[in-house]
Motif scaffolding. Structure first.
Motif, PDB file in Angstrom:
ATOM      1  N   PRO A   1     144.534  72.349  64.098  1.00  9.43           N
ATOM      2  CA  PRO A   1     145.386  73.471  64.514  1.00  9.43           C
ATOM      3  C   PRO A   1     144.634  74.797  64.548  1.00  9.43           C
ATOM      4  O   PRO A   1     143.634  74.988  63.852  1.00  9.43           O
ATOM      5  CB  PRO A   1     146.483  73.498  63.434  1.00  9.43           C
ATOM      6  CG  PRO A   1     146.422  72.161  62.773  1.00  9.43           C
ATOM      7  CD  PRO A   1     144.997  71.724  62.853  1.00  9.43           C
ATOM      8  N   LYS A   2     145.149  75.708  65.352  1.00  8.99           N
ATOM      9  CA  LYS A   2     144.621  77.066  65.392  1.00  8.99           C
ATOM     10  C   LYS A   2     144.734  77.680  63.999  1.00  8.99           C
ATOM     11  O   LYS A   2     145.747  77.547  63.328  1.00  8.99           O
ATOM     12  CB  LYS A   2     145.417  77.900  66.392  1.00  8.99           C
ATOM     13  CG  LYS A   2     144.909  79.331  66.544  1.00  8.99           C
ATOM     14  CD  LYS A   2     145.722  80.086  67.564  1.00  8.99           C
ATOM     15  CE  LYS A   2     145.228  81.521  67.721  1.00  8.99           C
ATOM     16  NZ  LYS A   2     146.024  82.271  68.733  1.00  8.99           N
ATOM     17  N   GLY A   3     143.674  78.344  63.602  1.00  9.33           N
ATOM     18  CA  GLY A   3     143.606  78.876  62.248  1.00  9.33           C
ATOM     19  C   GLY A   3     142.651  78.069  61.409  1.00  9.33           C
ATOM     20  O   GLY A   3     141.997  78.606  60.514  1.00  9.33           O
ATOM     21  N   GLU A   4     142.552  76.788  61.717  1.00 10.85           N
ATOM     22  CA  GLU A   4     141.530  75.933  61.106  1.00 10.85           C
ATOM     23  C   GLU A   4     140.400  75.710  62.107  1.00 10.85           C
ATOM     24  O   GLU A   4     139.231  75.685  61.737  1.00 10.85           O
ATOM     25  CB  GLU A   4     142.157  74.625  60.637  1.00 10.85           C
ATOM     26  CG  GLU A   4     143.203  74.850  59.560  1.00 10.85           C
ATOM     27  CD  GLU A   4     143.975  73.598  59.184  1.00 10.85           C
ATOM     28  OE1 GLU A   4     143.452  72.484  59.400  1.00 10.85           O
ATOM     29  OE2 GLU A   4     145.109  73.727  58.677  1.00 10.85           O
ATOM     30  N   CYS A   5     140.752  75.528  63.389  1.00  8.01           N
ATOM     31  CA  CYS A   5     139.812  75.671  64.492  1.00  8.01           C
ATOM     32  C   CYS A   5     140.148  76.976  65.206  1.00  8.01           C
ATOM     33  O   CYS A   5     141.156  77.618  64.926  1.00  8.01           O
ATOM     34  CB  CYS A   5     139.918  74.489  65.453  1.00  8.01           C
ATOM     35  SG  CYS A   5     139.064  73.002  64.856  1.00  8.01           S
ATOM     36  N   MET A   6     139.310  77.373  66.139  1.00 12.90           N
ATOM     37  CA  MET A   6     139.525  78.641  66.832  1.00 12.90           C
ATOM     38  C   MET A   6     140.805  78.611  67.664  1.00 12.90           C
ATOM     39  O   MET A   6     141.498  79.615  67.806  1.00 12.90           O
ATOM     40  CB  MET A   6     138.320  78.967  67.724  1.00 12.90           C
ATOM     41  CG  MET A   6     137.019  79.134  66.951  1.00 12.90           C
ATOM     42  SD  MET A   6     137.103  80.395  65.648  1.00 12.90           S
ATOM     43  CE  MET A   6     137.342  81.871  66.644  1.00 12.90           C
ATOM     44  N   THR A   7     141.114  77.466  68.243  1.00 10.70           N
ATOM     45  CA  THR A   7     142.345  77.277  69.014  1.00 10.70           C
ATOM     46  C   THR A   7     142.938  75.932  68.628  1.00 10.70           C
ATOM     47  O   THR A   7     142.288  75.125  67.943  1.00 10.70           O
ATOM     48  CB  THR A   7     142.064  77.278  70.533  1.00 10.70           C
ATOM     49  OG1 THR A   7     141.202  76.164  70.854  1.00 10.70           O
ATOM     50  CG2 THR A   7     141.401  78.578  70.974  1.00 10.70           C
ATOM     51  N   ASP A   8     144.174  75.656  69.032  1.00  9.56           N
ATOM     52  CA  ASP A   8     144.736  74.320  68.823  1.00  9.56           C
ATOM     53  C   ASP A   8     143.867  73.321  69.564  1.00  9.56           C
ATOM     54  O   ASP A   8     143.733  73.379  70.796  1.00  9.56           O
ATOM     55  CB  ASP A   8     146.174  74.264  69.341  1.00  9.56           C
ATOM     56  CG  ASP A   8     147.155  74.961  68.408  1.00  9.56           C
ATOM     57  OD1 ASP A   8     146.915  74.936  67.189  1.00  9.56           O
ATOM     58  OD2 ASP A   8     148.151  75.514  68.902  1.00  9.56           O
ATOM     59  N   SER A   9     143.279  72.404  68.819  1.00 12.61           N
ATOM     60  CA  SER A   9     142.259  71.527  69.379  1.00 12.61           C
ATOM     61  C   SER A   9     142.397  70.104  68.870  1.00 12.61           C
ATOM     62  O   SER A   9     143.150  69.827  67.923  1.00 12.61           O
ATOM     63  CB  SER A   9     140.852  72.050  69.015  1.00 12.61           C
ATOM     64  OG  SER A   9     140.678  73.398  69.380  1.00 12.61           O
ATOM     65  N   VAL A  10     141.652  69.206  69.512  1.00 13.01           N
ATOM     66  CA  VAL A  10     141.475  67.844  69.028  1.00 13.01           C
ATOM     67  C   VAL A  10     139.982  67.568  68.995  1.00 13.01           C
ATOM     68  O   VAL A  10     139.270  67.893  69.954  1.00 13.01           O
ATOM     69  CB  VAL A  10     142.174  66.806  69.928  1.00 13.01           C
ATOM     70  CG1 VAL A  10     142.019  65.405  69.325  1.00 13.01           C
ATOM     71  CG2 VAL A  10     143.649  67.145  70.114  1.00 13.01           C
TER      72      VAL A  10
ATOM     73  N   THR B   1     145.297  73.944  75.008  1.00 10.59           N
ATOM     74  CA  THR B   1     145.903  74.877  75.961  1.00 10.59           C
ATOM     75  C   THR B   1     145.167  74.901  77.292  1.00 10.59           C
ATOM     76  O   THR B   1     145.776  74.797  78.363  1.00 10.59           O
ATOM     77  CB  THR B   1     145.947  76.295  75.366  1.00 10.59           C
ATOM     78  OG1 THR B   1     146.695  76.270  74.153  1.00 10.59           O
ATOM     79  CG2 THR B   1     146.603  77.273  76.332  1.00 10.59           C
ATOM     80  N   THR B   2     143.845  75.035  77.252  1.00 15.26           N
ATOM     81  CA  THR B   2     143.062  75.147  78.487  1.00 15.26           C
ATOM     82  C   THR B   2     142.654  73.800  79.058  1.00 15.26           C
ATOM     83  O   THR B   2     142.170  73.737  80.191  1.00 15.26           O
ATOM     84  CB  THR B   2     141.803  75.992  78.245  1.00 15.26           C
ATOM     85  OG1 THR B   2     140.951  75.311  77.301  1.00 15.26           O
ATOM     86  CG2 THR B   2     142.170  77.364  77.690  1.00 15.26           C
ATOM     87  N   ARG B   3     142.823  72.726  78.258  1.00 11.24           N
ATOM     88  CA  ARG B   3     142.442  71.369  78.687  1.00 11.24           C
ATOM     89  C   ARG B   3     140.957  71.305  79.058  1.00 11.24           C
ATOM     90  O   ARG B   3     140.569  70.669  80.030  1.00 11.24           O
ATOM     91  CB  ARG B   3     143.317  70.899  79.844  1.00 11.24           C
ATOM     92  CG  ARG B   3     144.761  70.660  79.441  1.00 11.24           C
ATOM     93  CD  ARG B   3     145.681  70.504  80.653  1.00 11.24           C
ATOM     94  NE  ARG B   3     145.338  69.361  81.491  1.00 11.24           N
ATOM     95  CZ  ARG B   3     145.747  68.112  81.294  1.00 11.24           C
ATOM     96  NH1 ARG B   3     146.519  67.825  80.245  1.00 11.24           N
ATOM     97  NH2 ARG B   3     145.401  67.143  82.117  1.00 11.24           N
ATOM     98  N   THR B   4     140.152  71.994  78.270  1.00  5.18           N
ATOM     99  CA  THR B   4     138.706  71.981  78.474  1.00  5.18           C
ATOM    100  C   THR B   4     138.021  71.389  77.250  1.00  5.18           C
ATOM    101  O   THR B   4     138.588  71.355  76.157  1.00  5.18           O
ATOM    102  CB  THR B   4     138.167  73.400  78.725  1.00  5.18           C
ATOM    103  OG1 THR B   4     138.527  74.244  77.606  1.00  5.18           O
ATOM    104  CG2 THR B   4     138.759  73.985  80.005  1.00  5.18           C
ATOM    105  N   VAL B   5     136.791  70.936  77.451  1.00  4.36           N
ATOM    106  CA  VAL B   5     136.050  70.259  76.390  1.00  4.36           C
ATOM    107  C   VAL B   5     134.708  70.939  76.170  1.00  4.36           C
ATOM    108  O   VAL B   5     134.008  71.282  77.136  1.00  4.36           O
ATOM    109  CB  VAL B   5     135.820  68.772  76.732  1.00  4.36           C
ATOM    110  CG1 VAL B   5     134.922  68.108  75.697  1.00  4.36           C
ATOM    111  CG2 VAL B   5     137.140  68.034  76.829  1.00  4.36           C
TER     112      VAL B   5
END
Length: 433
Positions: A149-158, A172-176
């Motif tokens: 989650p955002k706050g632990e990573c820079m953005t909400d990520s996987v 959000t941006t669907r980028t890798v």
């Protein structure tokens, strides 16, 4: 179902060969064939569901939670076998996407080049899909996956793991963005649990930082001693939740972001994630500069303030907890406070910290520069307060296993008689009633 059918036919054949039709009634084949994670297993995938139940996958089986016997995976997620006929799950994670309730808390399973999405153990319409359709840029035949989650990573990520490469997928941006962490073992499963990140490899695990991949501490460790109950395996990670009648806090705080922490002696617990289980960690694991516990704690403006003796530590919360340059400082320098602090609190969306010392309460405007303490502290109708917290329900003042409740700081400051104290409950602290 194909694997289950083959297994049943094998058991039937063995039973008939060893004792005829009667032996079928007493054949132990199904029990004997169950894997035992206490023997040491390299998991294929680990994920919590939307209710906080953690599933450990190995081949065609899974374990639900940290104790109990293995079950066939297709009893809980039948389409994984019915539709794909594969012997194991490659990777799995629970989505964290609060901005999109259609995705939030759904479980995603990855098998070869396919992805399955489940909610409440039901496969969503339109699945399985090609991985690239849902997660463009993410490779197939993954080793592990975990939400961040955002706050632990820079953005909400996987984080998707394949070999030593980590593919960081921005929800959000669907980028890798791809990183290579050669210092981390190749993860066959990954788990986010109570704000910490774990890479499982063999029957061991290694805790890592989700942004840098940094490993701190003596790792790897044996998963059997921490993530499951096994005979003759010391469980270094378990924490015996105290009885409510024995509660004794050092500090407690609830921030605007919804994170709630309890501090007691050298340990802390995260309260708002209790669906994943209450677990104690050393304070120095999250706030490594605070080595001797805390006297008080409060959250303000996306920062965490920890008070110990005559010093205050301020940590950024954007990416884990990072001590702000120049800290710790003295309480006198930062807040204009002198002397021992028993407790402190900031109410949601407010700019004033209230500091309790003995039988008095002072206040400091945190939005002012410089910060100056009110030179007329108000008397309190009680003393020896251990910890305080302010949330949408009001102010809680904890004293041993009892607490006092006030609706607002003004009412607290104007009170001349203490209200009836109330016993601490599981609903408040997660303790045992």
């Amino acid at each position: 179902m194909e694997l289950l059918t083959k297994t049943l036919f094998l058991c039937l054949a063995l039973a008939l060969a060893n004792g005829g039709p009667l032996q079928v009634l007493f054949s132990p084949c199904s029990d004997a064939s169950l894997p035992d994670r206490c023997e040491g297993i390299e998991f294929d995938a680990i994920t919590p569901d939307e209710k906080g139940n953690t599933f450990f996958f190995k081949g065609s089986h899974l374990w639900k939670g940290f104790h109990g016997a293995a079950q066939l995976a297709n009893e809980s997620f039948k389409e994984l076998d019915d539709l794909h006929h594969i012997g194991h799950v490659d990777a799995a994670f629970r989505m964290h996407n609060v901005e999109n309730p259609d995705d939030h808390d759904h479980i995603y399973f990855f098998l070869d080049d396919k992805v399955f999405s489940y909610y409440n153990h039901s496969l969503e319409d339109g699945y399985p899909k090609e991985i690239q359709e849902d997660f463009p840029g993410v490779p197939s035949h993954l080793d592990a996956a975990v939400e961040c989650p955002k706050g632990e990573c820079m953005t909400d990520s996987v984080l998707f793991f394949k070999g030593h490469d980590v593919h960081v997928y921005d929800i959000t941006t669907r980028t890798v963005k791809t990183k290579t962490w050669t210092h981390l073992p190749v993860c066959t499963a990954a788990l986010r649990w109570l704000e910490h990140y774990y890479c499982f490899h063999g029957h061991n695990f290694t805790r890592f930082h989700p942004v840098s991949g940094e490993v701190s501490g003596p790792y790897p460790k044996d998963a059997r001693a921490y993530f499951m109950h096994c005979p003759n395996a010391g469980h270094g990670g378990h924490y015996e939740v105290p009885k409510c009648s024995e509660a004794k806090l050092s500090a407690i705080t609830s921030g605007d972001a919804g994170k709630s922490y309890l501090f007691a002696g050298p340990i802390y617990m995260r309260l708002d994630t209790r669906q994943d289980g209450l677990h104690a960690f050393p304070i120095i694991r999250a706030w490594k500069e605070v080595t001797n516990g805390v006297d008080a704690a409060f959250a303000y403006n996306d920062n965490m303030y920890l008070i110990k003796d005559d010093h205050i530590y301020i940590y950024k919360t954007a990416v884990h907890y990072t001590l702000i340059d120049g800290y710790p400082k003295t309480l006198k320098e930062e807040l204009g406070i002198e002397g021992h602090v028993d407790a402190a609190f900031v109410c949601p969306n407010q700019h004033t910290v209230y500091v309790i010392q003995g039988r008095t309460m002072s206040d400091v405007d945190l939005s002012a520069t410089p910060r100056v303490v009110n030179d007329r502290p108000v008397p309190l109708p009680m003393s020896d307060i251990d910890a305080t917290m302010c949330n949408a329900e009001g102010i809680y003042l904890f004293k041993g296993s009892q607490y006092y409740h006030y609706e607002t700081p003004m009412i607290l400051g104007m009170s001349r008689m203490a209200p009836q104290s109330l016993p601490v409950t599981n609903a408040i602290l997660g303790c045992q009633d």
